[in-house]
Design a protein around this motif. Structure first.
Motif, mmCIF file in Angstrom:
data_model
loop_
_atom_site.group_PDB
_atom_site.id
_atom_site.type_symbol
_atom_site.label_atom_id
_atom_site.label_comp_id
_atom_site.label_asym_id
_atom_site.label_seq_id
_atom_site.Cartn_x
_atom_site.Cartn_y
_atom_site.Cartn_z
ATOM 1 N N SER A 88 0.830 -1.205 0.000
ATOM 2 C CA SER A 88 0.000 0.000 0.000
ATOM 3 C C SER A 88 0.864 1.254 0.000
ATOM 4 O O SER A 88 0.598 2.207 -0.747
ATOM 5 N N ASN A 89 1.901 1.238 0.836
ATOM 6 C CA ASN A 89 2.801 2.383 0.859
ATOM 7 C C ASN A 89 3.509 2.556 -0.482
ATOM 8 O O ASN A 89 3.699 3.676 -0.974
ATOM 9 N N GLN A 90 3.899 1.393 -1.046
ATOM 10 C CA GLN A 90 4.557 1.444 -2.349
ATOM 11 C C GLN A 90 3.604 1.984 -3.412
ATOM 12 O O GLN A 90 3.986 2.809 -4.249
ATOM 13 N N ALA A 91 2.323 1.508 -3.365
ATOM 14 C CA ALA A 91 1.328 1.974 -4.335
ATOM 15 C C ALA A 91 1.042 3.460 -4.152
ATOM 16 O O ALA A 91 0.836 4.195 -5.127
ATOM 17 N N LEU A 92 1.030 3.901 -2.878
ATOM 18 C CA LEU A 92 0.792 5.324 -2.614
ATOM 19 C C LEU A 92 1.898 6.177 -3.220
ATOM 20 O O LEU A 92 1.640 7.220 -3.841
ATOM 21 N N GLU A 93 3.123 5.710 -3.045
ATOM 22 C CA GLU A 93 4.241 6.448 -3.618
ATOM 23 C C GLU A 93 4.165 6.458 -5.139
ATOM 24 O O GLU A 93 4.392 7.491 -5.791
ATOM 25 N N HIS A 94 3.807 5.292 -5.708
ATOM 26 C CA HIS A 94 3.644 5.225 -7.165
ATOM 27 C C HIS A 94 2.524 6.146 -7.623
ATOM 28 O O HIS A 94 2.615 6.785 -8.681
ATOM 29 N N SER A 95 1.436 6.186 -6.821
ATOM 30 C CA SER A 95 0.306 7.046 -7.181
ATOM 31 C C SER A 95 0.714 8.510 -7.193
ATOM 32 O O SER A 95 0.310 9.282 -8.069
ATOM 33 N N ARG A 96 1.496 8.883 -6.205
ATOM 34 C CA ARG A 96 1.964 10.269 -6.157
ATOM 35 C C ARG A 96 2.813 10.599 -7.387
ATOM 36 O O ARG A 96 2.689 11.659 -8.001
ATOM 37 N N GLN A 97 3.675 9.629 -7.740
ATOM 38 C CA GLN A 97 4.510 9.850 -8.910
ATOM 39 C C GLN A 97 3.667 9.916 -10.183
ATOM 40 O O GLN A 97 3.917 10.758 -11.065
ATOM 41 N N ARG A 98 2.672 9.005 -10.276
ATOM 42 C CA ARG A 98 1.802 9.009 -11.465
ATOM 43 C C ARG A 98 0.991 10.301 -11.534
ATOM 44 O O ARG A 98 0.769 10.844 -12.612
ATOM 45 N N LEU A 99 0.498 10.765 -10.365
ATOM 46 C CA LEU A 99 -0.280 11.998 -10.356
ATOM 47 C C LEU A 99 0.556 13.162 -10.881
ATOM 48 O O LEU A 99 0.103 13.957 -11.713
ATOM 49 N N ALA A 100 1.795 13.226 -10.400
ATOM 50 C CA ALA A 100 2.660 14.302 -10.880
ATOM 51 C C ALA A 100 2.911 14.164 -12.372
ATOM 52 O O ALA A 100 2.923 15.152 -13.119
ATOM 53 N N SER A 101 3.086 12.908 -12.819
ATOM 54 C CA SER A 101 3.320 12.673 -14.248
ATOM 55 C C SER A 101 2.094 13.021 -15.071
ATOM 56 O O SER A 101 2.187 13.640 -16.135
ATOM 57 N N VAL A 102 0.892 12.606 -14.584
ATOM 58 C CA VAL A 102 -0.357 12.878 -15.312
ATOM 59 C C VAL A 102 -0.616 14.377 -15.385
ATOM 60 O O VAL A 102 -0.983 14.915 -16.434
ATOM 61 N N LEU A 103 -0.449 15.049 -14.250
ATOM 62 C CA LEU A 103 -0.680 16.491 -14.250
ATOM 63 C C LEU A 103 0.230 17.198 -15.253
ATOM 64 O O LEU A 103 -0.174 18.137 -15.941
ATOM 65 N N GLY A 104 1.471 16.708 -15.340
ATOM 66 C CA GLY A 104 2.390 17.356 -16.257
ATOM 67 C C GLY A 104 2.128 17.002 -17.705
ATOM 68 O O GLY A 104 2.366 17.813 -18.603
ATOM 69 N N ALA A 105 1.638 15.763 -17.980
ATOM 70 C CA ALA A 105 1.481 15.305 -19.362
ATOM 71 C C ALA A 105 0.079 15.524 -19.915
ATOM 72 O O ALA A 105 -0.136 15.375 -21.117
ATOM 73 N N ALA A 106 -0.905 15.826 -19.077
ATOM 74 C CA ALA A 106 -2.286 15.976 -19.556
ATOM 75 C C ALA A 106 -2.372 17.105 -20.585
ATOM 76 O O ALA A 106 -1.816 18.183 -20.377
#
Length: 546
Positions: free
Chosen positions: A149-167
């Motif tokens: 869960s912690n690993q997924a949370l960290e991945h989610s944070r990274q994906r969110l930053a990536s999505v926000l930047g690439a949208a």
């Protein structure tokens, strides 16, 4: 381990324990088998006493347990056998339900050498570890889930930053107070503001002046029941760029929680071009609907005209047929009178009698044609009345065959009715169905080769709800493309058109009659030549003797 008591004392003590106890003598034979093992192993003491462990549990003959027992007896060395290292050693079960399902108990065995106790050399203490192992597994699973869960949370944070930047569209994070706290780089292309310019600004800077008065009410309504939604359902939303220009926007709202604070993720997409395309499609749709309505009206007009033409045709056929009947009746009467006079007066030349005979035959055929026209026009106009009642089919078939017997004899044909069961009955107008059978038989007799057989059969179909009657011959058959059209009025098969057949009314009349009974009629070609004409009628069950 040294004991000062007796085996009886140990047996009494072991029966009170909440784990298993087995005491073995110097020959590794069981001398004590406590109550716990009776339940766990399903083996009574008298079945185990005096036997070695492999005799009680054959599957352990070469297991680590036998080695541990030998070490305890021969070398006075204790052993601890755990389920993690040595697996499930004995066939033990926690309860009868686990025994039925084959779920063995996970257990630990402590093998202890004994001294100072006559008749005893070794003791096995068996402890149920199933619950403890399950708890350990749950803890390990929970720890692994927490790590993932912690690993997924960290991945989610990274994906969110990536999505926000690439949208490719503007994404804003707005506080409950309506302040823009974060936006992506695409916001500049959509809204004209850079990320730094928008951060800290009230979201109203993106709302056109004309819509700001009602914007506060929309925000309050959203915060009262925050949920993912699209703004502007059923209406268009306009957004304001930095340069003051407006565009049609698709705005999505999604409630999110950041640092335990309720915020809103806002997506802003410029759909001006799509909206214009939708407007164009709507214009095309309206135009198409008008065209469809016009074509539908034209088709309805054509249908009414066709119905009127059909009614006019039927009336014309009926009127013409009625008008022809009177003079034709006179022709037939005078022809018969001429024949009689020729027979009574020998002075009249024989060829005159032949002329009258031919006139009579032609007039008779014309009279039959007029009757068919009248019948067809009445059926086509829906004015025919059917008297439907339950009745057996066999008498109707017999009457039709009798009527066509002379024609069959002249053409050297046989009519087989063995396929009609006397028990079959139908709800029908017997006179009309008799007419259908005569017309179908006449059709088959006309085009069957001499010496062949025309057969009539009747069977139940549709789960006993209907009777199917079949008239089959070995004649010319019908081209596959004409199997349906031969039932149209004034249409004949291309194979019989040049033959001495009728005028294409017989099968049309049959179809009208069968449809009036709620049945269907069809033509099929037979393997080996010829065709089958089939029709169905509602089946009924008659009482015996009816």
């Amino acid at each position: 381990m040294s004991f000062s008591g007796s085996l009886a004392d140990i047996r009494q003590f072991s029966d009170a324990l909440a784990n298993g106890v087995v005491v073995l003598d110097a020959e590794a034979r069981v001398v004590i088998w406590n109550r716990w093992l009776v339940t766990a192993a399903g083996i009574a003491p008298e079945e185990a006493l005096g036997k070695t462990l492999p005799e009680v549990f054959p599957a352990i003959e070469r297991s680590r347990l036998i080695e541990a027992v030998n070490f305890a007896i021969q070398r006075q060395m204790p052993s601890l056998l755990s389920p993690a290292l040595h697996g499930t050693l004995l066939a033990l079960y926690r309860n009868p339900e686990d025994r039925r399902q084959g779920l063995r108990m996970r257990h630990m065995i402590h093998v202890v050498p004994l001294s100072g106790l006559t008749g005893a050399a070794c003791m096995l203490q068996i402890t149920d570890m199933t619950a403890a192992i399950a708890r350990e597994q749950r803890l390990r699973t929970q720890a692994e889930e927490l790590r993932l869960s912690n690993q997924a949370l960290e991945h989610s944070r990274q994906r969110l930053a990536s999505v926000l930047g690439a949208a490719p569209f503007a994404i804003l994070i707005v506080s409950r107070a309506g302040i823009i706290e974060l936006c992506n780089e695409s916001a500049e292309a959509t809204l004209g503001y850079s990320a730094s310019e928008l951060s800290g600004q009230p979201v109203e800077v993106l709302v056109p002046l004309a819509a700001r008065a009602g914007h506060a009410a929309h925000v309050a309504g959203y915060h009262a029941a925050p949920m993912a939604r699209q703004m502007g359902s059923g209406r268009r939303i306009w957004a304001l760029r930095k340069d003051g220009s407006e565009f049609i926007a698709e705005i999505g709202l999604t409630p999110i929680s950041i640092d335990d604070e309720q915020k809103t993720l806002v997506t802003v997409i410029d759909i001006t071009r799509r909206a214009h395309n939708e407007d164009e499609l709507e214009r095309y749709r309206c135009s198409l609907e008008r065209m469809v309505d016009e074509r539908t009206a034209e088709a309805e007009t054509a249908r009414r005209l066709a119905e009127q033409a059909s009614e006019a045709k039927s009336r014309l056929l009926a009127n013409v047929s009625h008008e022809l009947k009177t003079p034709l009746h006179a022709v037939v009467s005078f022809a018969h009178l001429g024949e009689e006079r020729c027979q009574d007066n020998s002075a009249i030349p024989p060829r005159i009698a032949q002329y009258f005979s031919r006139i009579s035959e032609s007039a008779t055929r014309l009279e039959e044609l007029i009757h068919s026209l009248l019948d067809l026009s009445g059926l086509d106009a829906g004015s025919a009345v059917f008297v439907l009642k339950p009745g057996q089919l066999a008498p109707i078939v017999k009457a039709a065959v009798t009527a066509m017997h002379g024609e069959a004899k002249v053409r050297q044909l046989q009519i087989d009715t063995s396929g009609v069961s006397p028990e079959l009955a139908a709800h029908c107008d017997s006179a009309r169905i008799g007419e259908v059978l005569r017309r179908l038989l006449d059709n088959s007799l006309q085009f069957s080769p001499p010496g062949s057989v025309v057969s009539i059969a009747a069977t139940l179909c549709e789960g006993g709800k209907a009777v199917e009657v079949t008239v089959a011959d070995r004649g010319l058959g019908i081209p596959e493309g004409e199997l349906e059209s031969v039932f149209d009025a004034f249409v004949q098969s291309s194979r019989t058109r040049s033959s001495a057949g009728g005028k294409g009314m017989g099968l049309a009349i049959c179809r009208h009659i069968i449809r009036g009974h709620g049945g269907r009629i069809q033509a099929l070609n037979r393997a080996g030549g010829g065709c089958e004409l089939r029709f169905t009628l509602p089946a009924v069950a008659l009482a015996p003797g009816a």
